[in-house]
Scaffold this active site. Sequence first.
Site, PDB file in Angstrom:
ATOM      1  N   ASN A   1      86.532  47.026  25.797  1.00 21.15           N
ATOM      2  CA  ASN A   1      85.771  46.986  27.049  1.00 21.15           C
ATOM      3  C   ASN A   1      85.412  45.551  27.414  1.00 21.15           C
ATOM      4  O   ASN A   1      85.100  44.735  26.565  1.00 21.15           O
ATOM      5  CB  ASN A   1      84.548  47.911  27.029  1.00 21.15           C
ATOM      6  CG  ASN A   1      83.644  47.723  25.836  1.00 21.15           C
ATOM      7  OD1 ASN A   1      84.077  47.371  24.748  1.00 21.15           O
ATOM      8  ND2 ASN A   1      82.359  47.967  26.043  1.00 21.15           N
TER       9      ASN A   1
ATOM     10  N   CYS B   1      86.449  49.834  31.004  1.00 21.52           N
ATOM     11  CA  CYS B   1      86.467  50.472  29.683  1.00 21.52           C
ATOM     12  C   CYS B   1      87.688  50.050  28.874  1.00 21.52           C
ATOM     13  O   CYS B   1      88.742  49.719  29.431  1.00 21.52           O
ATOM     14  CB  CYS B   1      86.539  51.985  29.840  1.00 21.52           C
ATOM     15  SG  CYS B   1      85.093  52.744  30.561  1.00 21.52           S
TER      16      CYS B   1
ATOM     17  N   GLU C   1      89.757  51.919  27.159  1.00 21.70           N
ATOM     18  CA  GLU C   1      90.940  52.769  27.316  1.00 21.70           C
ATOM     19  C   GLU C   1      91.773  52.330  28.509  1.00 21.70           C
ATOM     20  O   GLU C   1      93.004  52.319  28.471  1.00 21.70           O
ATOM     21  CB  GLU C   1      90.536  54.242  27.514  1.00 21.70           C
ATOM     22  CG  GLU C   1      89.789  54.858  26.338  1.00 21.70           C
ATOM     23  CD  GLU C   1      88.276  54.672  26.407  1.00 21.70           C
ATOM     24  OE1 GLU C   1      87.800  53.621  26.864  1.00 21.70           O
ATOM     25  OE2 GLU C   1      87.567  55.600  25.973  1.00 21.70           O
TER      26      GLU C   1
HETATM   27  N1  THU Z   1      83.058  52.349  27.680  1.00 17.28           N
HETATM   28  C1  THU Z   1      84.361  52.317  27.281  1.00 17.28           C
HETATM   29  O1  THU Z   1      84.920  51.261  26.996  1.00 17.28           O
HETATM   30  N2  THU Z   1      85.032  53.504  27.235  1.00 17.28           N
HETATM   31  C2  THU Z   1      84.500  54.711  27.567  1.00 17.28           C
HETATM   32  O2  THU Z   1      85.214  55.698  27.608  1.00 17.28           O
HETATM   33  C3  THU Z   1      83.077  54.825  27.844  1.00 17.28           C
HETATM   34  C4  THU Z   1      82.335  53.552  28.018  1.00 17.28           C
HETATM   35  C5  THU Z   1      82.328  51.068  27.786  1.00 17.28           C
HETATM   36  C6  THU Z   1      81.990  50.677  29.185  1.00 17.28           C
HETATM   37  C7  THU Z   1      80.814  49.768  28.978  1.00 17.28           C
HETATM   38  O3  THU Z   1      81.275  48.452  28.729  1.00 17.28           O
HETATM   39  C8  THU Z   1      80.152  50.303  27.714  1.00 17.28           C
HETATM   40  O4  THU Z   1      81.113  51.136  27.084  1.00 17.28           O
HETATM   41  C9  THU Z   1      78.899  51.124  27.974  1.00 17.28           C
HETATM   42  O5  THU Z   1      79.116  52.126  28.893  1.00 17.28           O
END
Ligand code: THU
Length: 163
Positions: free
Chosen positions: A62, A73, A75
């Site tokens: 992220n 995110c 993914e």
């Molecule tokens: N986040 C992800 O990287 N993947 C997800 O599926 C859920 C949330 C990240 C986004 C943000 O930087 C942090 O987690 C908090 O939401």
Amino acid sequence: MRKFKISSEFTVYDGLKELPEEVRYVMLKAVQARSNAYAPYSKFRVGAALLMDNGDVVVGNNQENAAYPNGLCAERVAIYHAGAVYPGMPVRFLCVTAASELRKVTEAIPPCGSCRQTIAEYEENQNSPIPIYFMGDSGEIIMASSLSDLLPLIFSKDSLNNI
Ligand code: THU
């Protein structure tokens, strides 16, 4: 009126040791990628790793921003990275792991809705399921054998009916 039901089945692994070797290898790449996340605001680091059809592993994590909604995110960073480097190449499976600087994350953390929508289009394009393994920083790992198990009734390009 009628009703219908959609059900999903998930596989739960007790921990990294129980994963098939190839999956554990890719999950450990996701753990590595997680440590490189840029998450100064949420302190919630996520790592993702994709095994591509040619055996290469593509990672993402992220990436946050002071303008909060600009962040992305892990993914989506990973799958767009794969789309950029290996356009059109099928993804064999995806591993995701999340850790927090504020608490221990022992429960499996599934991809958010926006990531599901994004991964779904790659799954549709490659015409074969993308299994998704997700975990916290430790503990159980949950496996969905297809993105569609996480996102039924998907909005897809067919819904547009103009391409
Ligand atoms: N986040 C992800 O990287 N993947 C997800 O599926 C859920 C949330 C990240 C986004 C943000 O930087 C942090 O987690 C908090 O939401």
